[in-house]
Design a protein around this motif. Structure first.
Motif, PDB file in Angstrom:
ATOM      1  N   ASP A 145       0.745  -1.137   0.170  1.00  0.00           N
ATOM      2  CA  ASP A 145       0.024  -0.183   0.132  1.00  0.00           C
ATOM      3  C   ASP A 145       0.854   1.300   0.177  1.00  0.00           C
ATOM      4  N   THR A 146       1.998   1.338   0.621  1.00  0.00           N
ATOM      5  CA  THR A 146       2.808   2.448   1.037  1.00  0.00           C
ATOM      6  C   THR A 146       3.607   2.482  -0.528  1.00  0.00           C
ATOM      7  N   ALA A 147       3.962   1.445  -1.043  1.00  0.00           N
ATOM      8  CA  ALA A 147       4.673   1.412  -2.335  1.00  0.00           C
ATOM      9  C   ALA A 147       3.856   2.198  -3.328  1.00  0.00           C
ATOM     10  N   MET A 148       2.548   1.774  -3.416  1.00  0.00           N
ATOM     11  CA  MET A 148       1.676   2.203  -4.389  1.00  0.00           C
ATOM     12  C   MET A 148       1.078   3.722  -4.262  1.00  0.00           C
ATOM     13  N   GLU A 149       1.081   4.245  -3.236  1.00  0.00           N
ATOM     14  CA  GLU A 149       1.244   5.873  -3.090  1.00  0.00           C
ATOM     15  C   GLU A 149       2.476   6.454  -3.642  1.00  0.00           C
ATOM     16  N   LYS A 150       3.667   5.982  -3.312  1.00  0.00           N
ATOM     17  CA  LYS A 150       4.814   6.440  -4.085  1.00  0.00           C
ATOM     18  C   LYS A 150       4.812   6.390  -5.601  1.00  0.00           C
ATOM     19  N   VAL A 151       4.106   5.055  -5.812  1.00  0.00           N
ATOM     20  CA  VAL A 151       4.214   5.001  -7.601  1.00  0.00           C
ATOM     21  C   VAL A 151       3.342   5.961  -8.258  1.00  0.00           C
ATOM     22  N   LYS A 152       1.914   6.070  -7.400  1.00  0.00           N
ATOM     23  CA  LYS A 152       1.281   7.045  -7.950  1.00  0.00           C
ATOM     24  C   LYS A 152       1.884   8.404  -8.086  1.00  0.00           C
ATOM     25  N   ASP A 153       2.725   9.008  -7.081  1.00  0.00           N
ATOM     26  CA  ASP A 153       3.315  10.335  -7.184  1.00  0.00           C
ATOM     27  C   ASP A 153       4.447  10.188  -8.274  1.00  0.00           C
ATOM     28  N   ILE A 154       5.093   9.203  -8.617  1.00  0.00           N
ATOM     29  CA  ILE A 154       6.101   9.141  -9.609  1.00  0.00           C
ATOM     30  C   ILE A 154       5.469   9.031 -11.052  1.00  0.00           C
ATOM     31  N   LEU A 155       4.471   8.262 -11.211  1.00  0.00           N
ATOM     32  CA  LEU A 155       3.888   8.304 -12.317  1.00  0.00           C
ATOM     33  C   LEU A 155       3.111   9.617 -12.851  1.00  0.00           C
ATOM     34  N   ASP A 156       2.612  10.189 -11.924  1.00  0.00           N
ATOM     35  CA  ASP A 156       2.126  11.654 -11.876  1.00  0.00           C
ATOM     36  C   ASP A 156       1.124  11.481 -12.832  1.00  0.00           C
ATOM     37  N   GLY A 157      -0.122  10.724 -12.695  1.00  0.00           N
ATOM     38  CA  GLY A 157      -1.020  10.722 -13.393  1.00  0.00           C
ATOM     39  C   GLY A 157      -1.103  10.008 -15.102  1.00  0.00           C
ATOM     40  N   LYS A 158      -0.198   9.510 -15.239  1.00  0.00           N
ATOM     41  CA  LYS A 158       0.163   8.758 -16.615  1.00  0.00           C
ATOM     42  C   LYS A 158      -0.333   7.076 -16.757  1.00  0.00           C
ATOM     43  N   TYR A 159      -1.437   7.052 -15.987  1.00  0.00           N
ATOM     44  CA  TYR A 159      -1.860   5.904 -16.009  1.00  0.00           C
ATOM     45  C   TYR A 159      -3.473   5.860 -15.713  1.00  0.00           C
ATOM     46  N   SER A 160      -4.167   4.801 -16.447  1.00  0.00           N
ATOM     47  CA  SER A 160      -5.572   4.807 -16.272  1.00  0.00           C
ATOM     48  C   SER A 160      -6.109   4.071 -15.175  1.00  0.00           C
ATOM     49  N   ASP A 161      -5.316   3.097 -14.721  1.00  0.00           N
ATOM     50  CA  ASP A 161      -5.775   2.153 -13.413  1.00  0.00           C
ATOM     51  C   ASP A 161      -4.503   1.975 -12.784  1.00  0.00           C
ATOM     52  N   ILE A 162      -4.659   1.663 -11.430  1.00  0.00           N
ATOM     53  CA  ILE A 162      -3.473   0.852 -10.461  1.00  0.00           C
ATOM     54  C   ILE A 162      -4.202   0.509  -9.517  1.00  0.00           C
ATOM     55  N   ILE A 163      -3.604  -0.775  -9.190  1.00  0.00           N
ATOM     56  CA  ILE A 163      -4.133  -1.502  -7.850  1.00  0.00           C
ATOM     57  C   ILE A 163      -3.202  -2.271  -7.315  1.00  0.00           C
ATOM     58  N   GLN A 164      -3.332  -2.504  -5.884  1.00  0.00           N
ATOM     59  CA  GLN A 164      -2.432  -3.770  -5.527  1.00  0.00           C
ATOM     60  C   GLN A 164      -2.937  -4.965  -6.048  1.00  0.00           C
ATOM     61  N   GLU A 165      -2.298  -5.902  -6.472  1.00  0.00           N
ATOM     62  CA  GLU A 165      -2.665  -7.155  -6.952  1.00  0.00           C
ATOM     63  C   GLU A 165      -3.199  -8.103  -6.192  1.00  0.00           C
ATOM     64  N   TYR A 166      -2.933  -7.861  -4.725  1.00  0.00           N
ATOM     65  CA  TYR A 166      -3.589  -8.746  -3.659  1.00  0.00           C
ATOM     66  C   TYR A 166      -5.022  -8.401  -3.276  1.00  0.00           C
ATOM     67  N   LYS A 167      -5.369  -7.377  -4.179  1.00  0.00           N
ATOM     68  CA  LYS A 167      -6.849  -6.784  -3.761  1.00  0.00           C
ATOM     69  C   LYS A 167      -7.631  -7.502  -5.377  1.00  0.00           C
ATOM     70  N   VAL A 168      -7.061  -8.113  -6.144  1.00  0.00           N
ATOM     71  CA  VAL A 168      -7.607  -8.628  -7.324  1.00  0.00           C
ATOM     72  C   VAL A 168      -8.030 -10.369  -7.130  1.00  0.00           C
ATOM     73  N   LEU A 169      -9.065 -10.781  -7.485  1.00  0.00           N
ATOM     74  CA  LEU A 169      -9.528 -11.902  -7.245  1.00  0.00           C
ATOM     75  C   LEU A 169      -9.836 -12.787  -8.745  1.00  0.00           C
ATOM     76  N   TYR A 170      -8.994 -13.764  -9.002  1.00  0.00           N
ATOM     77  CA  TYR A 170      -9.001 -14.369 -10.210  1.00  0.00           C
ATOM     78  C   TYR A 170      -9.882 -15.508  -9.948  1.00  0.00           C
ATOM     79  N   VAL A 171     -10.981 -15.836 -10.816  1.00  0.00           N
ATOM     80  CA  VAL A 171     -11.873 -16.961 -10.643  1.00  0.00           C
ATOM     81  C   VAL A 171     -11.920 -17.798 -11.896  1.00  0.00           C
TER      82      VAL A 171
END
Length: 311
Positions: A92-118
């Motif tokens: 979670d901490t790393a993702m906030e830093k990634v957001k700052d570094i990418l500075d809006g150059k993305y359409s979607d960002i998520i921690q993979e542990y929140k994704v459920l593959y079925v």
């Protein structure tokens, strides 16, 4: 006799709801067995998945020196960042830093542990709003899990299932809606399976007529995502059981709203048996600018209802 005021009624309802919630927490585990016909796998802790706006720049570990990075992988617009410390807090901490570094150059960002593959062999399986534990039912077990999440227990839920009213929060308002569903009230936003099947049948007829699709040779079509019905316009994503789908990140802009996709399919619109693209539906007056914007938000935030997960 004591006069029954609005305040008294409110307190009575509040107490009744509290008793029912406590009851759900106490007995749901014992009363409702889990009877799933699919396999579900959570994404990896320590991984951050990003969908970039473009693939012009190739990111490397040197772009993320503020984070303790294990590795960085990029395939076109998909960027995967792996953190060395495999904990949810570090991710979670790393993702906030990634957001700052990418500075809006993305359409979607998520921690993979929140994704459920079925993965499922049952083509008729359906994931419904409120089915928080993914056992194919909406019952007090789901209420229990939602209450634990709200009480900040160490449980994980999927937002697009638990956020019933679509306000980007999971709280007692959503629990109330699930309880209403259990009590037999109509639950807004969930179409009947027969309706979804008809949309798939209409699309199959369209493909047979327009593209000479051979169902026996190439397989049938099924609805994979449902985005809502607006007037007579039902918005869905369709996949073919006998077709090969490759990962592809792309976007389309309709009526000023950009819709981001993470594989080759796009949203189609079914109107009284006819099939349209989003652009065609808008240009023909079946969707308004506001409705297109709402559909784009549902898609981009992953808040659609998923059907027929896996084949």
């Amino acid at each position: 006799m004591k006069k029954l005021t609005d305040t008294n009624v409110f307190l009575m309802i509040k107490k009744s709801a509290l008793i029912l919630m406590i009851f759900a927490l106490m007995v749901s585990t014992f009363i409702f067995p889990i009877d799933a016909d699919y396999v579900e796998v959570w994404g990896e802790v320590g991984q951050i998945r990003v969908t970039l706006l473009d693939s012009v720049y190739q990111y490397t570990e040197s772009d993320f020196t503020e984070i303790d990075i294990e590795k960085v992988e990029q395939n076109e617009k998909q960027l995967d960042i792996y953190v060395k410390e495999k904990t949810k807090d570090a991710t979670d901490t790393a993702m906030e830093k990634v957001k700052d570094i990418l500075d809006g150059k993305y359409s979607d960002i998520i921690q993979e542990y929140k994704v459920l593959y079925v993965y499922s062999d049952n083509h008729d399986s359906v994931i419904r709003e409120g089915d928080v534990n993914r056992d194919g039912k909406v019952n007090l077990t789901d209420v229990s899990l939602m209450l634990k999440y709200i009480a900040k227990w160490d449980v994980t839920i999927i937002y697009y299932i638990a956020d019933i009213n679509g306000d980007d929060k999971v709280n007692l308002n959503d629990v109330t809606l699930v309880l209403q569903k259990i009590a037999g009230w109509d639950m807004p936003g969930i179409p009947a399976n027969e309706f979804i099947q008809k949309l798939a049948d209409d699309y199959t007829k369209y493909m047979e007529k327009e593209y000479n699709h051979d169902t026996e040779k190439n397989g049938i079509f099924r609805v994979s995502r449902y985005y809502g019905t607006y007037g007579n316009a039902a918005c869905v994503m369709i996949i073919g059981t006998g077709m090969d789908y490759h990962c592809a990140f792309w976007s389309e802009t309709v009526a000023g709203s950009t819709i981001h996709y993470n594989y080759g399919n796009s949203i189609i619109v079914c109107v009284n048996g006819e099939i349209f693209s989003m652009t065609e539906a808008y240009e023909n007056g079946y969707l308004t600018t506001e409705q297109v914007a709402k559909i784009a938000e549902i898609n981009n935030k992953g808040k659609y209802i998923e059907y027929s997960i896996g084949f």
